[in-house]
Design a protein around this motif. Structure first.
Motif, PDB file in Angstrom:
ATOM      1  N   THR A 102       0.917  -1.006   0.011  1.00 38.12           N
ATOM      2  CA  THR A 102       0.193  -0.119   0.084  1.00 38.12           C
ATOM      3  C   THR A 102       1.023   1.240  -0.045  1.00 38.12           C
ATOM      4  O   THR A 102       1.952   1.235   0.475  1.00 38.12           O
ATOM      5  CB  THR A 102      -0.758   0.300   1.337  1.00 38.12           C
ATOM      6  N   VAL A 103       0.267   2.444  -0.462  1.00 40.29           N
ATOM      7  CA  VAL A 103       0.801   3.636  -0.151  1.00 40.29           C
ATOM      8  C   VAL A 103       0.089   4.652   0.251  1.00 40.29           C
ATOM      9  O   VAL A 103      -1.269   4.767   0.057  1.00 40.29           O
ATOM     10  CB  VAL A 103       1.375   4.041  -1.628  1.00 40.29           C
ATOM     11  N   GLU A 104       0.739   5.458   1.266  1.00 36.53           N
ATOM     12  CA  GLU A 104      -0.102   6.626   1.980  1.00 36.53           C
ATOM     13  C   GLU A 104       0.451   7.624   1.506  1.00 36.53           C
ATOM     14  O   GLU A 104       1.353   8.044   1.423  1.00 36.53           O
ATOM     15  CB  GLU A 104       0.190   6.306   3.463  1.00 36.53           C
ATOM     16  N   THR A 240      -8.945  15.819   3.840  1.00 31.68           N
ATOM     17  CA  THR A 240      -7.871  16.490   4.297  1.00 31.68           C
ATOM     18  C   THR A 240      -6.552  15.916   5.049  1.00 31.68           C
ATOM     19  O   THR A 240      -5.997  16.575   5.606  1.00 31.68           O
ATOM     20  CB  THR A 240      -8.590  17.802   5.000  1.00 31.68           C
ATOM     21  N   GLY A 241      -6.777  14.476   5.205  1.00 31.07           N
ATOM     22  CA  GLY A 241      -5.630  13.711   5.870  1.00 31.07           C
ATOM     23  C   GLY A 241      -4.911  12.812   4.988  1.00 31.07           C
ATOM     24  O   GLY A 241      -5.177  12.837   3.648  1.00 31.07           O
ATOM     25  N   ALA A 242      -4.481  11.993   5.420  1.00 29.91           N
ATOM     26  CA  ALA A 242      -3.836  10.763   4.891  1.00 29.91           C
ATOM     27  C   ALA A 242      -4.713   9.991   3.918  1.00 29.91           C
ATOM     28  O   ALA A 242      -5.957   9.523   4.348  1.00 29.91           O
ATOM     29  CB  ALA A 242      -2.872   9.922   5.802  1.00 29.91           C
ATOM     30  N   GLN A 243      -4.291   9.614   2.513  1.00 34.85           N
ATOM     31  CA  GLN A 243      -5.391   8.779   2.070  1.00 34.85           C
ATOM     32  C   GLN A 243      -4.301   7.607   1.698  1.00 34.85           C
ATOM     33  O   GLN A 243      -3.248   7.436   1.336  1.00 34.85           O
ATOM     34  CB  GLN A 243      -5.445   9.401   0.638  1.00 34.85           C
ATOM     35  N   TYR A 244      -5.173   6.359   1.458  1.00 40.58           N
ATOM     36  CA  TYR A 244      -4.468   5.046   1.205  1.00 40.58           C
ATOM     37  C   TYR A 244      -4.720   4.573  -0.015  1.00 40.58           C
ATOM     38  O   TYR A 244      -6.282   4.593  -0.273  1.00 40.58           O
ATOM     39  CB  TYR A 244      -4.869   4.010   2.322  1.00 40.58           C
ATOM     40  N   TYR A 245      -3.791   3.729  -0.501  1.00 47.06           N
ATOM     41  CA  TYR A 245      -4.261   3.355  -1.814  1.00 47.06           C
ATOM     42  C   TYR A 245      -3.536   1.900  -2.042  1.00 47.06           C
ATOM     43  O   TYR A 245      -2.269   1.916  -1.381  1.00 47.06           O
ATOM     44  CB  TYR A 245      -3.997   4.125  -3.282  1.00 47.06           C
ATOM     45  N   VAL A 246      -3.742   0.853  -2.850  1.00 48.90           N
ATOM     46  CA  VAL A 246      -3.137  -0.268  -3.287  1.00 48.90           C
ATOM     47  C   VAL A 246      -2.078   0.415  -4.032  1.00 48.90           C
ATOM     48  O   VAL A 246      -2.059   1.033  -5.041  1.00 48.90           O
ATOM     49  CB  VAL A 246      -3.961  -1.096  -4.124  1.00 48.90           C
ATOM     50  N   GLN A 247      -0.904  -0.084  -3.803  1.00 52.38           N
ATOM     51  CA  GLN A 247       0.288   0.151  -5.139  1.00 52.38           C
ATOM     52  C   GLN A 247       0.011  -0.511  -6.161  1.00 52.38           C
ATOM     53  O   GLN A 247      -0.220  -1.816  -6.068  1.00 52.38           O
ATOM     54  CB  GLN A 247       1.647  -0.244  -4.259  1.00 52.38           C
ATOM     55  N   SER A 248       0.496   0.128  -7.192  1.00 55.69           N
ATOM     56  CA  SER A 248       0.287  -0.323  -8.707  1.00 55.69           C
ATOM     57  C   SER A 248       1.673  -0.298  -9.151  1.00 55.69           C
ATOM     58  O   SER A 248       2.508   0.452  -9.052  1.00 55.69           O
ATOM     59  CB  SER A 248      -0.960   0.407  -9.310  1.00 55.69           C
ATOM     60  N   PRO A 249       1.937  -1.135 -10.285  1.00 61.63           N
ATOM     61  CA  PRO A 249       3.351  -1.075 -10.886  1.00 61.63           C
ATOM     62  C   PRO A 249       3.679   0.361 -11.596  1.00 61.63           C
ATOM     63  O   PRO A 249       4.723   0.675 -11.360  1.00 61.63           O
ATOM     64  CB  PRO A 249       2.942  -2.306 -12.079  1.00 61.63           C
TER      65      PRO A 249
END
Length: 570
Positions: A102-104, A240-249
């Protein structure tokens, strides 16, 4: 409860030989058909296991089960141990864990939203009047002089003959989009987009995804409290805070540069300056054949991004099928919660997540145990304790995008999230409305167990799109998401509604969501029996449930099943 337990225990011996012998009115064998008492007898020996797992996962030393923290290995090792004791085999090519990278992304140093055109410049403050984030993993986001285009509800639905982007190239442009879908104001569920019931086309996630598919530079949704079903305060706090996503290539390079929201008065002022009226354009956008409207104005805004990468884990186990082991049924529940959170009046800062969702992991562990006890099903059964649900369904999203078992070999399944202690009920509801063939199986199970179907509460809020089952559904796999009703056997709807209200208002995402030895397990036992029944209907059946012909996910499933060799296309 003691007398009830004795009664169902007496039925256990009969269940093993009768579980697959019930016929429907036409004489057709119903796979795994069980009466209410038989279903509860089947799961009765596993209820203590569900209690044990629920209690342990919500203990203080698990610190609220925050993913990607020092406590995660302790949590996942415990789940692996319980999966193993329940009879599961490692479900990821000989391993128990599936990595979820993941990426924040946390934005800061936001510029105002500047809109130019028609001889004037407008400026809007971040937070109070607009919010924005980026899905792209980049240190800086800059949208500069991007032409604004009003695209109605931002929907492309070929199965409904609807295209809000017809005739325009959105590359380099910013889409201005209405929230919800065109017939949200209907009192009933009549309408092309199911009226009051929100479809996925009405969800903000869809609108940003579609804008990216159209090549837009950015997308801005117009906030309106009634169709959004929440106020600007929710938008502001969420974006307005940290957002989280699945890392993609490609670090999400195919997403828009930025996605955001504007207050309704902001949109009205922008449209007025462009010579248009929001109310008139909204009415036009609710009719088939609407065409996008270039506004003759440009938007500029930007911000910096602080980036942090991490890895969490799904826990995966499997009971191999006895007849068709390469066809799969999923059972899932998220193990993560909020970790340490805002302290309560006593100073307790651990959000234990006993209901949300230690109960769910306890349930799928108990279901694995019950299925193992009563013999393997014809199809393989996959049990997944998912991570990062609280961060945006990321564990299920990663599995769906990187499936261990092919999605076109996955029949369907059940997702379990936040089972509330309480009394037995007379009714259950199917979240999402009448979307797929699973609704027919659900009604069959209710009828067999002497229960009635209740309407979903607040269908306009789109709850179907807010839990882990949706990640699979979005890529075509039908999933059960059911809810226990509020018509309690003791106390009726007054008691059931009071209990639900108390949890939401006083315990949801709070330190007080804790285990108690005083929990009433009657309703939880009833839940487990119904989930067992639904799962066995899929795992012992030979049908491939599909979405209704007009459903937004039908085309995705049909295309996947049309691939050469796809099991679901046979």
């Amino acid at each position: 409860m003691a007398r009830f337990s004795i009664c169902i225990a007496a039925l256990i011996g009969a269940v093993a030989v009768s579980a697959c012998s019930t016929m429907d009115n036409g004489g057709t064998r119903q796979p795994g058909a069980l009466s209410a008492s038989e279903a509860e007898a089947a799961v009765a020996p596993s209820v203590p296991l569900m209690k044990e797992v629920t209690k342990r996962l919500s203990a203080d030393d698990f610190e609220g089960r925050a993913p990607s923290t020092a406590v995660e290995p302790k949590v996942t090792e415990y789940i692996i141990g319980e999966f193993r004791k329940a009879g599961l085999q490692p479900g990821n090519q000989g391993k128990w864990l599936q990595e979820v990278p993941t990426v924040e992304i946390t934005g800061d140093d936001f510029t105002p939203l500047t809109v130019k055109g028609a001889g004037e410049t407008q400026s809007y403050a971040f937070g109070e009047q607009y919010v924005a984030t980026s899905y792209r993993v980049a240190p800086k986001t800059q949208v500069k002089d991007s032409p604004l285009v009003f695209v109605g509800y931002g929907i492309v639905a070929p199965e409904l003959g609807w295209n809000d982007y017809a005739g325009i190239d959105m590359h380099g442009k910013t889409a201005v989009i209405l929230v919800n879908d065109p017939d949200y104001a209907n009192e009933t569920e009549d309408g092309l987009f199911k009226g009051r019931r929100m479809t996925y086309y009405g969800r903000w996630t869809y609108k940003f995804e579609e804008a990216a598919r159209q090549g837009a530079d950015a997308a801005l949704i117009i906030h309106d409290t009634f169709p959004a079903a929440y106020g600007w305060n929710v938008v502001n706090s969420s974006w307005t805070g940290a957002q989280y996503y699945v890392q993609s290539p490609n670090d999400n390079a195919d997403a828009t540069k930025a996605n955001g929201w504007v207050q309704k008065p902001v949109a009205e002022a922008i449209l007025k300056a462009s010579g248009h009226d929001l109310a008139s354009l909204t009415k036009a956008a609710q009719a088939s054949g609407f065409k996008p409207v270039p506004l003759g104005m440009t938007a500029s805004f930007g911000f910096r991004n602080a980036i942090r990468r991490s890895t969490s884990h799904n826990v995966v186990g499997i009971l191999p099928g006895t007849a068709r082991p390469y066809e799969y049924v999923l059972y899932s529940a998220h193990w993560d919660h909020l970790g340490h959170c805002t302290p309560d009046a006593t100073g307790d800062d651990i959000c234990n997540g006993a209901v949300d969702n230690a109960t769910g992991v306890g349930a799928i562990t108990a279901l694995a145990d019950a299925n193992r006890r009563h013999g393997g099903a014809q199809r393989s059964q996959v049990f997944i304790a998912l991570t990062l649900e609280e961060s945006g369904l990321l564990g299920s999203e990663y599995y769906a995008q990187n499936p261990i078992y092919p999605l076109n070999a996955t029949v369907g399944g059940v997702n379990i999230d936040a089972l509330l202690p309480g009394d037995r009920v007379r009714d259950y509801s199917m979240t999402g409305g009448d979307k797929s063939d699973l609704n027919d199986l659900f009604r069959t199970a209710l009828r067999e167990q002497g229960l009635r179907e209740a309407p979903e509460d607040s269908p306009e809020k789109g709850h179907y799109y807010r839990s882990d089952h949706f990640s699979y559904a979005k890529l075509g796999v039908p999933m059960f998401d059911i809810g226990r009703g509020t018509d309690w056997m003791q106390g009726g709807t007054a008691a059931g509604e009071a209990a639900a209200k108390d949890y939401v208002e006083n315990h949801y995402h709070a330190p007080s969501d804790e285990w108690s030895d005083d929990w009433n397990w009657a309703g939880l036992t009833q839940d487990l029996a119904l989930y067992y029944r639904l799962g066995r209907m899929l795992a012992d059946g030979d049908s491939w449930p599909n979405w209704r012909a007009s459903d937004e996910f039908r085309g995705i499933r049909d295309a996947d099943c049309a691939r050469p060799g796809a099991p679901c296309g046979r």
